[in-house]
Design a protein around this motif. Structure first.
Motif, PDB file in Angstrom:
ATOM      1  N   ILE A 293      -7.869  13.803   4.170  1.00  0.00           N
ATOM      2  CA  ILE A 293      -7.042  14.986   3.922  1.00  0.00           C
ATOM      3  C   ILE A 293      -7.910  16.192   3.582  1.00  0.00           C
ATOM      4  CG2 ILE A 293      -5.352  15.997   2.334  1.00  0.00           C
ATOM      5  CD1 ILE A 293      -4.077  13.195   2.159  1.00  0.00           C
ATOM      6  N   ASP A 294      -8.881  16.000   2.714  1.00  0.00           N
ATOM      7  CA  ASP A 294      -9.769  17.106   2.323  1.00  0.00           C
ATOM      8  C   ASP A 294     -10.534  17.644   3.527  1.00  0.00           C
ATOM      9  OD1 ASP A 294      -8.948  16.839  -0.287  1.00  0.00           O
ATOM     10  OD2 ASP A 294     -10.713  15.691  -0.934  1.00  0.00           O
ATOM     11  N   THR A 295     -11.028  16.756   4.379  1.00  0.00           N
ATOM     12  CA  THR A 295     -11.805  17.182   5.547  1.00  0.00           C
ATOM     13  C   THR A 295     -10.939  17.939   6.538  1.00  0.00           C
ATOM     14  OG1 THR A 295     -13.293  15.284   5.316  1.00  0.00           O
ATOM     15  CG2 THR A 295     -13.269  16.390   7.446  1.00  0.00           C
ATOM     16  N   LEU A 296      -9.736  17.448   6.780  1.00  0.00           N
ATOM     17  CA  LEU A 296      -8.831  18.131   7.706  1.00  0.00           C
ATOM     18  C   LEU A 296      -8.490  19.535   7.205  1.00  0.00           C
ATOM     19  CD1 LEU A 296      -6.416  15.196   8.617  1.00  0.00           C
ATOM     20  CD2 LEU A 296      -8.078  16.284  10.138  1.00  0.00           C
ATOM     21  N   LYS A 297      -8.254  19.650   5.907  1.00  0.00           N
ATOM     22  CA  LYS A 297      -7.968  20.971   5.344  1.00  0.00           C
ATOM     23  C   LYS A 297      -9.178  21.899   5.478  1.00  0.00           C
ATOM     24  CE  LYS A 297      -4.412  19.729   1.946  1.00  0.00           C
ATOM     25  NZ  LYS A 297      -4.071  19.668   0.504  1.00  0.00           N
ATOM     26  N   GLU A 298     -10.360  21.349   5.246  1.00  0.00           N
ATOM     27  CA  GLU A 298     -11.585  22.150   5.377  1.00  0.00           C
ATOM     28  C   GLU A 298     -11.772  22.634   6.807  1.00  0.00           C
ATOM     29  OE1 GLU A 298     -14.607  19.546   4.004  1.00  0.00           O
ATOM     30  OE2 GLU A 298     -14.007  19.672   1.886  1.00  0.00           O
ATOM     31  N   GLN A 299     -11.307  21.855   7.771  1.00  0.00           N
ATOM     32  CA  GLN A 299     -11.411  22.228   9.178  1.00  0.00           C
ATOM     33  C   GLN A 299     -10.277  23.160   9.619  1.00  0.00           C
ATOM     34  OE1 GLN A 299     -11.919  18.818  11.738  1.00  0.00           O
ATOM     35  NE2 GLN A 299     -13.849  18.216  10.784  1.00  0.00           N
ATOM     36  N   GLY A 300      -9.443  23.555   8.690  1.00  0.00           N
ATOM     37  CA  GLY A 300      -8.401  24.537   8.987  1.00  0.00           C
ATOM     38  C   GLY A 300      -7.075  23.959   9.432  1.00  0.00           C
ATOM     39  N   TYR A 301      -6.888  22.652   9.273  1.00  0.00           N
ATOM     40  CA  TYR A 301      -5.628  22.042   9.693  1.00  0.00           C
ATOM     41  C   TYR A 301      -4.561  22.156   8.613  1.00  0.00           C
ATOM     42  CZ  TYR A 301      -7.657  19.926  13.875  1.00  0.00           C
ATOM     43  OH  TYR A 301      -8.249  19.734  15.102  1.00  0.00           O
TER      44      TYR A 301
ATOM     45  N   VAL B 245      11.790   9.042   1.744  1.00  0.00           N
ATOM     46  CA  VAL B 245      12.776  10.094   2.029  1.00  0.00           C
ATOM     47  C   VAL B 245      12.875  11.080   0.878  1.00  0.00           C
ATOM     48  CG1 VAL B 245      15.215  10.547   2.458  1.00  0.00           C
ATOM     49  CG2 VAL B 245      14.094   8.618   3.594  1.00  0.00           C
ATOM     50  N   GLU B 246      12.969  10.575  -0.338  1.00  0.00           N
ATOM     51  CA  GLU B 246      13.159  11.432  -1.508  1.00  0.00           C
ATOM     52  C   GLU B 246      11.992  12.398  -1.717  1.00  0.00           C
ATOM     53  OE1 GLU B 246      13.742   8.602  -4.589  1.00  0.00           O
ATOM     54  OE2 GLU B 246      15.822   8.143  -4.001  1.00  0.00           O
ATOM     55  N   GLU B 247      10.791  11.999  -1.327  1.00  0.00           N
ATOM     56  CA  GLU B 247       9.621  12.860  -1.532  1.00  0.00           C
ATOM     57  C   GLU B 247       9.324  13.760  -0.334  1.00  0.00           C
ATOM     58  OE1 GLU B 247       6.312  10.669  -3.173  1.00  0.00           O
ATOM     59  OE2 GLU B 247       7.531   9.935  -4.855  1.00  0.00           O
ATOM     60  N   GLY B 248      10.253  13.817   0.611  1.00  0.00           N
ATOM     61  CA  GLY B 248      10.161  14.804   1.684  1.00  0.00           C
ATOM     62  C   GLY B 248       9.327  14.409   2.879  1.00  0.00           C
TER      63      GLY B 248
ATOM     64  N   GLN C 110       0.811  -1.225   0.000  1.00  0.00           N
ATOM     65  CA  GLN C 110       0.000   0.000   0.000  1.00  0.00           C
ATOM     66  C   GLN C 110       0.843   1.273   0.000  1.00  0.00           C
ATOM     67  OE1 GLN C 110      -3.035  -0.536  -0.535  1.00  0.00           O
ATOM     68  NE2 GLN C 110      -3.301  -2.645   0.163  1.00  0.00           N
ATOM     69  N   THR C 111       2.137   1.157   0.281  1.00  0.00           N
ATOM     70  CA  THR C 111       2.980   2.342   0.464  1.00  0.00           C
ATOM     71  C   THR C 111       2.958   3.270  -0.743  1.00  0.00           C
ATOM     72  OG1 THR C 111       4.459   1.034   1.869  1.00  0.00           O
ATOM     73  CG2 THR C 111       5.279   3.168   1.092  1.00  0.00           C
ATOM     74  N   ASP C 112       3.129   2.708  -1.929  1.00  0.00           N
ATOM     75  CA  ASP C 112       3.179   3.545  -3.134  1.00  0.00           C
ATOM     76  C   ASP C 112       1.840   4.243  -3.375  1.00  0.00           C
ATOM     77  OD1 ASP C 112       5.891   3.141  -3.987  1.00  0.00           O
ATOM     78  OD2 ASP C 112       5.320   1.096  -4.491  1.00  0.00           O
ATOM     79  N   LYS C 113       0.746   3.566  -3.068  1.00  0.00           N
ATOM     80  CA  LYS C 113      -0.578   4.173  -3.230  1.00  0.00           C
ATOM     81  C   LYS C 113      -0.733   5.346  -2.250  1.00  0.00           C
ATOM     82  CE  LYS C 113      -2.578  -0.292  -4.510  1.00  0.00           C
ATOM     83  NZ  LYS C 113      -3.522  -1.370  -4.093  1.00  0.00           N
ATOM     84  N   ILE C 114      -0.282   5.145  -1.026  1.00  0.00           N
ATOM     85  CA  ILE C 114      -0.335   6.226  -0.030  1.00  0.00           C
ATOM     86  C   ILE C 114       0.508   7.408  -0.500  1.00  0.00           C
ATOM     87  CG2 ILE C 114       0.340   6.890   2.322  1.00  0.00           C
ATOM     88  CD1 ILE C 114      -0.304   3.979   3.156  1.00  0.00           C
TER      89      ILE C 114
ATOM     90  N   ILE D  50      -1.117   9.438  -3.265  1.00  0.00           N
ATOM     91  CA  ILE D  50      -2.180  10.324  -2.766  1.00  0.00           C
ATOM     92  C   ILE D  50      -1.573  11.551  -2.098  1.00  0.00           C
ATOM     93  CG2 ILE D  50      -4.067  10.540  -1.080  1.00  0.00           C
ATOM     94  CD1 ILE D  50      -4.603   7.516  -1.604  1.00  0.00           C
ATOM     95  N   LEU D  51      -0.556  11.343  -1.280  1.00  0.00           N
ATOM     96  CA  LEU D  51       0.095  12.454  -0.593  1.00  0.00           C
ATOM     97  C   LEU D  51       0.695  13.442  -1.600  1.00  0.00           C
ATOM     98  CD1 LEU D  51       1.896  10.478   2.266  1.00  0.00           C
ATOM     99  CD2 LEU D  51      -0.189  11.856   2.467  1.00  0.00           C
ATOM    100  N   LYS D  52       1.283  12.904  -2.663  1.00  0.00           N
ATOM    101  CA  LYS D  52       1.855  13.776  -3.689  1.00  0.00           C
ATOM    102  C   LYS D  52       0.754  14.569  -4.390  1.00  0.00           C
ATOM    103  CE  LYS D  52       5.277  12.432  -6.362  1.00  0.00           C
ATOM    104  NZ  LYS D  52       6.068  11.738  -7.430  1.00  0.00           N
ATOM    105  N   GLU D  53      -0.338  13.899  -4.731  1.00  0.00           N
ATOM    106  CA  GLU D  53      -1.447  14.566  -5.416  1.00  0.00           C
ATOM    107  C   GLU D  53      -2.050  15.663  -4.548  1.00  0.00           C
ATOM    108  OE1 GLU D  53      -5.962  13.537  -7.051  1.00  0.00           O
ATOM    109  OE2 GLU D  53      -4.598  11.911  -6.479  1.00  0.00           O
ATOM    110  N   LYS D  54      -2.150  15.394  -3.255  1.00  0.00           N
ATOM    111  CA  LYS D  54      -2.755  16.352  -2.323  1.00  0.00           C
ATOM    112  C   LYS D  54      -1.744  17.367  -1.786  1.00  0.00           C
ATOM    113  CE  LYS D  54      -6.939  14.525  -2.200  1.00  0.00           C
ATOM    114  NZ  LYS D  54      -8.144  15.274  -2.638  1.00  0.00           N
ATOM    115  N   GLN D  55      -0.472  17.186  -2.157  1.00  0.00           N
ATOM    116  CA  GLN D  55       0.615  18.075  -1.715  1.00  0.00           C
ATOM    117  C   GLN D  55       0.701  18.120  -0.186  1.00  0.00           C
ATOM    118  OE1 GLN D  55      -0.096  21.825  -3.766  1.00  0.00           O
ATOM    119  NE2 GLN D  55       0.838  21.064  -5.630  1.00  0.00           N
TER     120      GLN D  55
END
Length: 252
Positions: A221-229, A91-94, A56-60, A63-68
């Motif tokens: 991720i979308d919900t957390l951002k909407e809540q101001g995180y 590591v390479e993707e920060g 699942q790591t690459d899929k995760i 998603i993280l890359k797409e959502k920045q």
């Protein structure tokens, strides 16, 4: 007299400019420090994934890359070229590569402090050989409040003396308890725990069986951002959450 007055005026103006410049530099440094410190202002959430890498790591990571968004992976030792590439990609993707344990065998790890220290040093060497860096963030298998060890004091002391910081959590998805729970339910569990607090360290798992974690991640991720995180990877400036601390151990 006129010449002296002119010199004095020039020195005064130069002082004003220099003072303004120094003040602006100090302000810039302060802004940079505040921006990197999770305990100062704002709302901060930290997505953390235990027990990987896995299928699942690459899929995760996709998603993280797409959502920045950056996250933290508390990993164990996994053999094979694919696992090696996944450690490197984290590591390479920060993202933050943290240590969980080499074997994840609770009975072996917590048999003694000596066994625990051997396991952690083995993992540190394993990850360094792959990534060229020493991970400094750590999560106890089962957390510092695990039910295996009665006195966590010696284990915490070892972690501190070795220069690591350990991170527990204050929000749980429950994704490793039941692999058949819906993504919606997983996110509901997390949001129930969060209830507006900051910082929030969210426990999830990077396991082959946990495909529901991957499915739930974009909406979370979308919900957390909407809540101001602001979503960040754990760093040295992150306020650590400890279920058990040395101070608490001394009280018993």
């Amino acid at each position: 007299v006129v010449l002296c007055a002119g010199i004095l005026l020039f020195v005064w103006q130069l002082g004003r400019v220099s003072g303004s410049y120094l003040a602006s530099q100090q302000d810039a440094r302060m802004e940079e420090w505040v921006a990197g410190n999770a305990s100062i202002g704002g709302k901060y959430a930290y997505l953390t994934f235990d027990d990987g890498p896995s299928e699942q790591t690459d899929k995760i990571l996709d998603i993280l890359k797409e959502k920045q968004v950056k996250a933290t992976f508390f990993v164990v030792a996994k053999p094979g070229e694919m696992s090696r590439k996944r450690y490197q990609r984290i590591v390479e993707e920060g993202h933050t590569l943290g240590m969980h344990s080499f074997s994840h065998d609770y009975k072996k790890i917590y048999a003694s402090v000596e066994a625990f220290s051997e396991d952690i040093r083995k993992l540190d060497s394993f990850l360094y050989d792959i990534t060229g860096m020493h991970a400094r963030m750590f999560r106890f298998p089962g957390g510092s409040s695990n039910s295996i060890v009665d006195d966590m004091g010696p284990y915490i002391r070892f972690i501190k003396e070795e220069g690591y910081e350990y991170y527990d959590w204050n929000a749980v998805s429950g994704d490793a308890i039941n692999f058949h729970v819906s993504p919606q339910k997983l996110n509901k569990n997390i949001l129930k725990d969060i209830h507006g607090q900051s910082p929030v360290i969210i426990l999830m798992h990077d396991l082959t069986q946990a495909s529901h974690t991957v499915e739930a991640l974009p909406a979370l991720i979308d919900t957390l951002k909407e809540q101001g995180y602001q979503l960040r990877a754990i760093s040295k400036s992150t306020e650590a959450i400890h279920h058990v601390s040395l101070e608490e151990q001394k009280e018993y």
